[in-house]
Structures are given as structure tokens and as C-alpha cells.
Design a protein around this motif. Structure first.
Motif, mmCIF file in Angstrom:
data_model
loop_
_atom_site.group_PDB
_atom_site.id
_atom_site.type_symbol
_atom_site.label_atom_id
_atom_site.label_comp_id
_atom_site.label_asym_id
_atom_site.label_seq_id
_atom_site.Cartn_x
_atom_site.Cartn_y
_atom_site.Cartn_z
ATOM 1 N N PRO A 1 4.078 15.929 11.592
ATOM 2 C CA PRO A 1 2.996 15.163 12.219
ATOM 3 C C PRO A 1 2.857 15.436 13.714
ATOM 4 C CG PRO A 1 4.936 13.804 12.049
ATOM 5 C CD PRO A 1 5.309 15.142 11.452
ATOM 6 N N PHE A 2 1.708 15.039 14.251
ATOM 7 C CA PHE A 2 1.520 14.952 15.699
ATOM 8 C C PHE A 2 1.971 13.567 16.150
ATOM 9 C CE2 PHE A 2 -1.550 18.275 14.673
ATOM 10 C CZ PHE A 2 -1.387 19.171 15.719
ATOM 11 N N LYS A 3 2.617 13.493 17.303
ATOM 12 C CA LYS A 3 3.176 12.240 17.789
ATOM 13 C C LYS A 3 2.407 11.765 19.021
ATOM 14 C CE LYS A 3 7.722 10.276 18.998
ATOM 15 N NZ LYS A 3 9.167 10.608 19.170
ATOM 16 N N THR A 4 2.193 10.466 19.108
ATOM 17 C CA THR A 4 1.548 9.880 20.280
ATOM 18 C C THR A 4 2.270 8.578 20.616
ATOM 19 O OG1 THR A 4 -0.570 9.212 21.238
ATOM 20 C CG2 THR A 4 -0.199 8.616 18.939
ATOM 21 N N HIS A 5 1.779 7.853 21.605
ATOM 22 C CA HIS A 5 2.460 6.625 22.032
ATOM 23 C C HIS A 5 1.433 5.544 22.346
ATOM 24 C CE1 HIS A 5 5.853 4.299 23.578
ATOM 25 N NE2 HIS A 5 5.053 3.893 24.552
ATOM 26 N N HIS A 6 1.691 4.363 21.818
ATOM 27 C CA HIS A 6 0.834 3.201 22.058
ATOM 28 C C HIS A 6 1.416 2.421 23.233
ATOM 29 C CE1 HIS A 6 -1.404 -0.457 21.473
ATOM 30 N NE2 HIS A 6 -1.987 -0.010 20.364
ATOM 31 N N ASN A 7 0.728 2.441 24.362
ATOM 32 C CA ASN A 7 1.271 1.834 25.580
ATOM 33 C C ASN A 7 1.426 0.319 25.456
ATOM 34 O OD1 ASN A 7 1.494 4.283 26.900
ATOM 35 N ND2 ASN A 7 -0.534 4.152 27.818
ATOM 36 N N ALA A 8 0.402 -0.355 24.925
ATOM 37 C CA ALA A 8 0.441 -1.821 24.880
ATOM 38 C C ALA A 8 1.577 -2.323 23.991
ATOM 39 C CB ALA A 8 -0.894 -2.362 24.381
ATOM 40 N N LEU A 9 1.837 -1.632 22.895
ATOM 41 C CA LEU A 9 2.908 -2.029 21.983
ATOM 42 C C LEU A 9 4.228 -1.332 22.307
ATOM 43 C CD1 LEU A 9 1.002 -1.986 18.565
ATOM 44 C CD2 LEU A 9 1.567 -3.979 19.965
ATOM 45 N N ASP A 10 4.185 -0.386 23.254
ATOM 46 C CA ASP A 10 5.355 0.435 23.576
ATOM 47 C C ASP A 10 5.961 0.998 22.284
ATOM 48 O OD1 ASP A 10 7.241 1.753 25.077
ATOM 49 O OD2 ASP A 10 8.618 0.044 25.172
ATOM 50 N N LEU A 11 5.088 1.686 21.536
ATOM 51 C CA LEU A 11 5.457 2.110 20.188
ATOM 52 C C LEU A 11 5.030 3.555 19.962
ATOM 53 C CD1 LEU A 11 6.461 1.066 17.348
ATOM 54 C CD2 LEU A 11 4.049 0.577 16.864
ATOM 55 N N ASP A 12 5.942 4.381 19.480
ATOM 56 C CA ASP A 12 5.569 5.733 19.069
ATOM 57 C C ASP A 12 4.801 5.671 17.755
ATOM 58 O OD1 ASP A 12 6.740 6.973 21.214
ATOM 59 O OD2 ASP A 12 8.628 7.412 20.174
ATOM 60 N N LEU A 13 3.712 6.406 17.697
ATOM 61 C CA LEU A 13 2.888 6.471 16.487
ATOM 62 C C LEU A 13 2.644 7.934 16.134
ATOM 63 C CD1 LEU A 13 0.241 3.712 17.322
ATOM 64 C CD2 LEU A 13 2.130 3.515 15.687
ATOM 65 N N TYR A 14 2.144 8.146 14.930
ATOM 66 C CA TYR A 14 1.891 9.500 14.439
ATOM 67 C C TYR A 14 0.459 9.573 13.909
ATOM 68 C CZ TYR A 14 6.941 9.640 14.664
ATOM 69 O OH TYR A 14 8.246 9.569 15.098
ATOM 70 N N LEU A 15 -0.231 10.652 14.255
ATOM 71 C CA LEU A 15 -1.544 10.870 13.659
ATOM 72 C C LEU A 15 -1.362 11.149 12.176
ATOM 73 C CD1 LEU A 15 -3.294 13.123 16.333
ATOM 74 C CD2 LEU A 15 -3.244 10.630 16.155
ATOM 75 N N ARG A 16 -2.235 10.594 11.373
ATOM 76 C CA ARG A 16 -1.981 10.627 9.934
ATOM 77 C C ARG A 16 -2.019 12.045 9.380
ATOM 78 N NH1 ARG A 16 -7.344 7.679 7.706
ATOM 79 N NH2 ARG A 16 -8.833 9.311 8.232
ATOM 80 N N ILE A 17 -1.104 12.279 8.453
ATOM 81 C CA ILE A 17 -1.113 13.547 7.725
ATOM 82 C C ILE A 17 -1.824 13.393 6.392
ATOM 83 C CG2 ILE A 17 0.918 14.479 8.873
ATOM 84 C CD1 ILE A 17 2.607 13.574 6.541
ATOM 85 N N ALA A 18 -2.003 12.140 5.940
ATOM 86 C CA ALA A 18 -2.749 11.849 4.710
ATOM 87 C C ALA A 18 -2.956 10.344 4.624
ATOM 88 C CB ALA A 18 -1.990 12.350 3.485
ATOM 89 N N PRO A 19 -4.056 9.894 4.019
ATOM 90 C CA PRO A 19 -4.295 8.451 3.866
ATOM 91 C C PRO A 19 -3.728 7.885 2.564
ATOM 92 C CG PRO A 19 -6.239 9.639 3.178
ATOM 93 C CD PRO A 19 -5.225 10.691 3.595
ATOM 94 N N GLU A 20 -3.007 8.699 1.806
ATOM 95 C CA GLU A 20 -2.638 8.357 0.425
ATOM 96 C C GLU A 20 -1.977 6.993 0.274
ATOM 97 O OE1 GLU A 20 0.211 10.079 -3.167
ATOM 98 O OE2 GLU A 20 -0.723 11.455 -1.742
ATOM 99 N N LEU A 21 -0.950 6.727 1.065
ATOM 100 C CA LEU A 21 -0.182 5.504 0.840
ATOM 101 C C LEU A 21 -0.992 4.252 1.154
ATOM 102 C CD1 LEU A 21 3.366 6.581 2.087
ATOM 103 C CD2 LEU A 21 2.273 6.878 -0.149
ATOM 104 N N TYR A 22 -1.941 4.346 2.092
ATOM 105 C CA TYR A 22 -2.821 3.207 2.356
ATOM 106 C C TYR A 22 -3.832 3.019 1.231
ATOM 107 C CZ TYR A 22 -0.996 2.404 7.036
ATOM 108 O OH TYR A 22 -0.180 2.083 8.098
ATOM 109 N N LEU A 23 -4.362 4.117 0.713
ATOM 110 C CA LEU A 23 -5.340 3.995 -0.368
ATOM 111 C C LEU A 23 -4.689 3.418 -1.625
ATOM 112 C CD1 LEU A 23 -7.287 7.334 0.166
ATOM 113 C CD2 LEU A 23 -8.095 5.023 0.654
ATOM 114 N N LYS A 24 -3.427 3.777 -1.870
ATOM 115 C CA LYS A 24 -2.755 3.212 -3.045
ATOM 116 C C LYS A 24 -2.397 1.737 -2.827
ATOM 117 C CE LYS A 24 0.174 6.749 -3.827
ATOM 118 N NZ LYS A 24 1.049 7.712 -4.565
#
Length: 493
Positions: free
Chosen positions: A212-235
Motif C-alpha cells: 500500500p501507499f502510506k499517509t498520515h492523518h494529522n488530526a487523529l495522529d494516525l497512519d493510514l493507507y490508501l486502499r488497495i481494494a474495497p472488498e472487505l468494506y463491501l462484504k
């Protein structure tokens, strides 16, 4: 020399810009409402006789970019191009009066609005005799290669805006892309699906084997990842009671760039409760046939040197059978050490400790994939390669999965969805082990998804179709960059 010539032309245009200001003309007026366009005028009046146009005085008001111009002193001919095509305009000093001073400051590339009447020239070309003209945008850079086209591939991708101006066929490709996506939506909605949107930033990247690509959410001070697939949310939505959902989504995978792959790409993913992968194969044939007929009007699709026949049904070949058909020795299907040794003898790069399934997958990519030109479903993959798919009842070492190959590349991936939370958690744990052993593409543990399955997910089938590769196929494009408006490129030097 070319650069010097271009700089000189740019300087000349800046000089004209100053001259226009001196004449009291705003070079970026931005106020003109065309009443029609080139295509409509030609459709309505292309066959109208010259004498009829003269007698009826047909008005015309159009706007567009000047793409050709011929100056005859007290008169000029030009072609302007709008979104629908080109039409000729005739600019005459004794008709325009003082406004003819503006005409003398025009260049190819300028955007103008004109009003006047239709007539035919001596060569019978439908033309607008201009009675009024407004300069809407002064182009300060000349169009490339003496305005006869842009051929340099790198510049075409980097400056797509110029590519679209000078290569009309490129606009046709992207119009077709839009039509393909619309037809997919129409088809799925006709089958009772609803379109949904799921997050593009994930705390846990899942749904596919990819970095994945990695980014950071400043307000939550949380590392996040750009999605590689929506599968698990759709299920998760299947758990919540939606039985047919789809998403046309952007995915991001931190991998190499090639003619077949862009790190940011478009996928269709859809899920159907109470169906399995056998149903999906027929359903996939139906989707592709519908889209091809809707967009191209045929199921015989020219692609490179081949003609792809999308007429159903398509072959359905188990993965291990496909290997045998290409002469891969049968004993390597069951012996991991023999498989690795055989693969290395064929110059394949097999890492030390690679699993049996991974070795078979590499052999498949090398010896089978390139031969799958006409549509074919490759089915029944090893469990390890498909940690989200349901096991086959008659052989639990394999899963109910298929990949669709067309033109020697994967274009769709689907399976009967695993809805057993205990089995799913066990497979996630094995993926975690693989990640700890250095497999950067292994799945992460997603405890919340397991929790969702523990509430009960109906048996279901799900599929992902690569929109970019589908568009490549239906537009006879050999590189994925040709069908993405702004592909990712190295920084301009």
C-alpha cells in the motif's frame, strides 16, 4: 533550434497580447454564449444547397479554438474546433470594420466566439461568414510541430491538454471510456444492484495482495493507507443486509509502472448474495457481451494483431490443468521441492523459502498467461493464493475462484466468498506469518472484518474487473497510459 524557434513564437504572442490591451481589447473576455456547435451545423445544413443558404440567411453562433488560418490581407479563412468537431469561418474586413484589427492579432490556438450567417465557398465548404467576433482566450504558446500534431509519447502523457487539442482520436478514446463505464452502471442497476461508496483511506489495507501507499492523518495522529481494494468494506455491507452492491473505485498499489499497470487504477467490484463463482462466470460473460455490444456494436474486437471474440461461452480451465496443458510436469503439482527446482531450471526467479503455491503461480505467469489471448476462465486456485475465497467442497486445498484472462493479461478476479469467520481468521494468521517472513504483499489481520463475519454473512460471490484493462481492450490500446487521462510519470526534467 526548435526551442529557440518556440521561444521566439511565444515572445511574438506576448507582444500581440500587449497590442490587444493597447486596442482596448480584453484577451480573456470570457463572455460569449454559442447557440450551436460544429456538428449540429453540419448535420442540419451539410446538404443544403448554396442558393438556399443565400436566400434564407441562416444565422450561426459558435465558439472554439482556431486550429488553422489563412490570411489574404483584407480577408481571412480559419477553422475553429469545438468539442464536436471543426467548422470553417470567413473573416472579412469590410464586414467586421474596426473589429478586423482583432483578426490581425489572432493566432492558431486562440479561442474565439463568432456570430454570422452560413454560406458555401466556391469549393462548397460549409462556412460561417463572421459578422461579430470576440476573443475569449489568447493562446500564448503555439501548438506543437507547426500545429500538425503531437507525436512525442512522453509529452503527450505529460501535457494531455495539448494531446487532446491536436489529436482528436485521443478524445474519442476517452469518450469511449466514459461510455464503457456508463454501460456497466446501466447493466448492474438493471440487475438490482445499488452503487455505494466506501473509504479510500484505511487503517488496515486489505482485500488484495499488494503493497500500500502510506499517509498520515494529522488530526487523529494516525497512519493510514490508501486502499488497495474495497472488498472487505463491501462484504461488510452484505453482512448489513445489502444483497447486491457495486463500487466503481480508485485503488492504489505501491508497485511498478508498466504498459499494463498504473499504481492508481480504476476497478469495478460487485458482490451478490446467494450466488457462487460458477454463476459469476456466466454473469461475467453477460457483462462483457453487453458492454461490447453497447459501445462497439460487435463481439468481435480487434486488438493488436488479434481479433478477440467475446461470444459466450468461454473456456473454463482449472489452474493445474492449464499448467499440464503447457507441458509442465505433473509431479511438480504435488512436490514443492521439485516445483522450485524445475522453476529455477527454467530461469525463473524463485526466492528461497517460497511456498509451493507461490512457485506454481510464478510458473503459471511465465508459461500460461502469455498464451491466453482469447477469453478464458482459469479456475480453482490453491488456498494460499486466495485467502478470502471459499474452499472447494471436494478438495479443500483449492478454492472456488477464477481469473479471467483476455489478450494475455488478467482482466477480472472473482470467487465464492469465504463466510466462515473461524476459517477466515486462521487464514489471516497465516498471512501475518508470511508478512513476518518478508512477504510485503501478504494480507494484514483485520479483526473487525472477522467480527463482522461472526454476525453472519450470507453465501455470496464477488468480483473485481479492471476498468483500465477493459478500456484498453475495447479501444485497441496497447498501453494503459493511453486510456488514463493523466498517468503517473517521473518528475519533468
Amino acid at each position: 533550434m526548435v526551442m529557440d524557434e518556440t521561444n521566439e513564437l511565444i515572445e511574438q504572442r506576448f507582444k500581440k497580447l500587449d497590442d490587444l490591451h493597447g486596442l482596448g481589447i480584453n484577451p480573456y473576455e470570457g463572455r460569449f454564449q454559442p447557440e450551436t456547435n460544429a456538428e449540429t451545423l453540419k448535420a442540419q445544413y451539410q446538404s443544403t444547397a448554396k442558393e438556399t443558404l443565400e436566400a434564407e440567411v441562416v444565422p450561426a453562433s459558435v465558439a472554439g479554438r482556431i486550429v488553422a488560418m489563412r490570411d489574404f490581407g483584407k480577408a481571412s479563412f480559419a477553422h475553429i474546433q469545438d468539442a464536436t468537431g471543426k467548422i470553417q469561418i470567413y473573416l472579412k474586413k469590410d464586414v467586421l470594420g474596426e473589429k478586423y484589427a482583432l483578426v490581425k492579432k489572432l493566432d492558431i490556438g486562440d479561442i474565439v466566439g463568432v456570430s454570422g450567417r452560413l454560406f458555401r465557398t466556391r469549393t462548397e465548404e460549409l462556412t460561417v461568414e463572421v459578422r461579430d467576433i470576440v476573443l475569449l482566450s489568447k493562446a500564448l504558446r503555439p501548438l506543437p510541430e507547426k500545429w500538425h500534431g503531437l507525436k512525442d509519447i512522453e509529452i503527450r502523457y505529460r501535457q494531455r491538454y495539448v494531446d487532446l487539442i491536436v489529436n482528436p482520436e485521443v478524445k474519442g478514446i476517452f469518450a469511449k471510456r466514459s461510455a464503457i463505464i456508463k454501460s456497466i452502471r446501466d447493466f448492474l442497476e438493471s440487475k438490482g444492484f445499488i452503487e455505494v461508496e466506501t473509504p479510500m483511506m484505511h487503517q488496515i489495507p486489505g482485500g488484495a495482495a499488494a503493497r500500500p501507499f502510506k499517509t498520515h492523518h494529522n488530526a487523529l495522529d494516525l497512519d493510514l493507507y490508501l486502499r488497495i481494494a474495497p472488498e472487505l468494506y463491501l462484504k461488510r455491507l452484505l453482512v448489513g443486509g445489502y444483497e447486491r452492491v457495486f463500487e466503481l473505485n480508485k485503488n492504489f498499489r505501491n508497485e511498478g509502472i508498466s504498459t499494463k499497470h498504473n499504481p492508481e487504477f480504476t476497478m469495478l467490484e460487485f458482490y451478490m448474495a446467494y450466488k457462487d463463482y460458477n454463476f459469476l462466470m456466466s454473469f461475467t460473460e453477460e457483462i462483457f457481451a453487453f458492454v461490447a455490444n453497447k459501445v462497439l456494436g460487435t463481439l468481435k474486437v480487434p486488438y493488436g494483431d488479434a481479433v478477440i471474440d467475446l461470444t459466450p461461452p468461454w473456456p473454463r480451465i482449472p489452474m493445474l490443468d492449464a499448467l499440464k496443458q503447457k507441458g509442465v510436469p505433473e509431479d511438480i503439482m504435488t512436490d514443492p521441492e521439485k516445483a522450485a527446482a524445475w522453476a529455477r531450471s527454467k530461469k525463473l526467479d524463485i526466492p528461497t523459502g517460497a511456498s509451493h503455491a507461490k512457485v506454481l503461480d510464478e510458473i503459471f505467469k511465465e508459461f500460461v498467461e502469455s498464451e491466453l489471448v482469447q477469453p478464458a476462465f482459469i479456475t480453482d486456485y490453491p488456498v494460499e493464493l486466495s485467502p478470502l475465497a471459499k474452499r472447494k467442497t471436494d478438495n479443500p486445498e483449492l478454492v472456488e475462484r477464477f481469473e479471467l484472462f483476455i489478450a494475455a493479461r488478467e482482466i477480472a478476479n472473482a470467487f465464492s466468498e469465504l463466510n466462515d469467520p473461524v476459517d477466515q481468521k486462521g487464514r489471516f494468521l497465516k498471512q501475518v506469518e508470511a508478512k513476518q517472513m518478508g512477504d510485503e504483499e501478504a494480507h494484514w489481520m483485520d479483526e473487525d472484518f472477522v467480527r463482522a463475519l461472526e454476525y453472519g454473512m450470507p453465501p455470496a460471490a464477488g468480483e473485481g474487473i479492471g476498468i483500465d484493462r477493459l478500456v484498453m481492450l475495447l479501444t485497441d490500446s496497447q498501453s494503459i497510459r493511453d486510456i488514463i487521462l493523466f498517468p503517473q510519470l517521473k518528475p519533468e526534467q
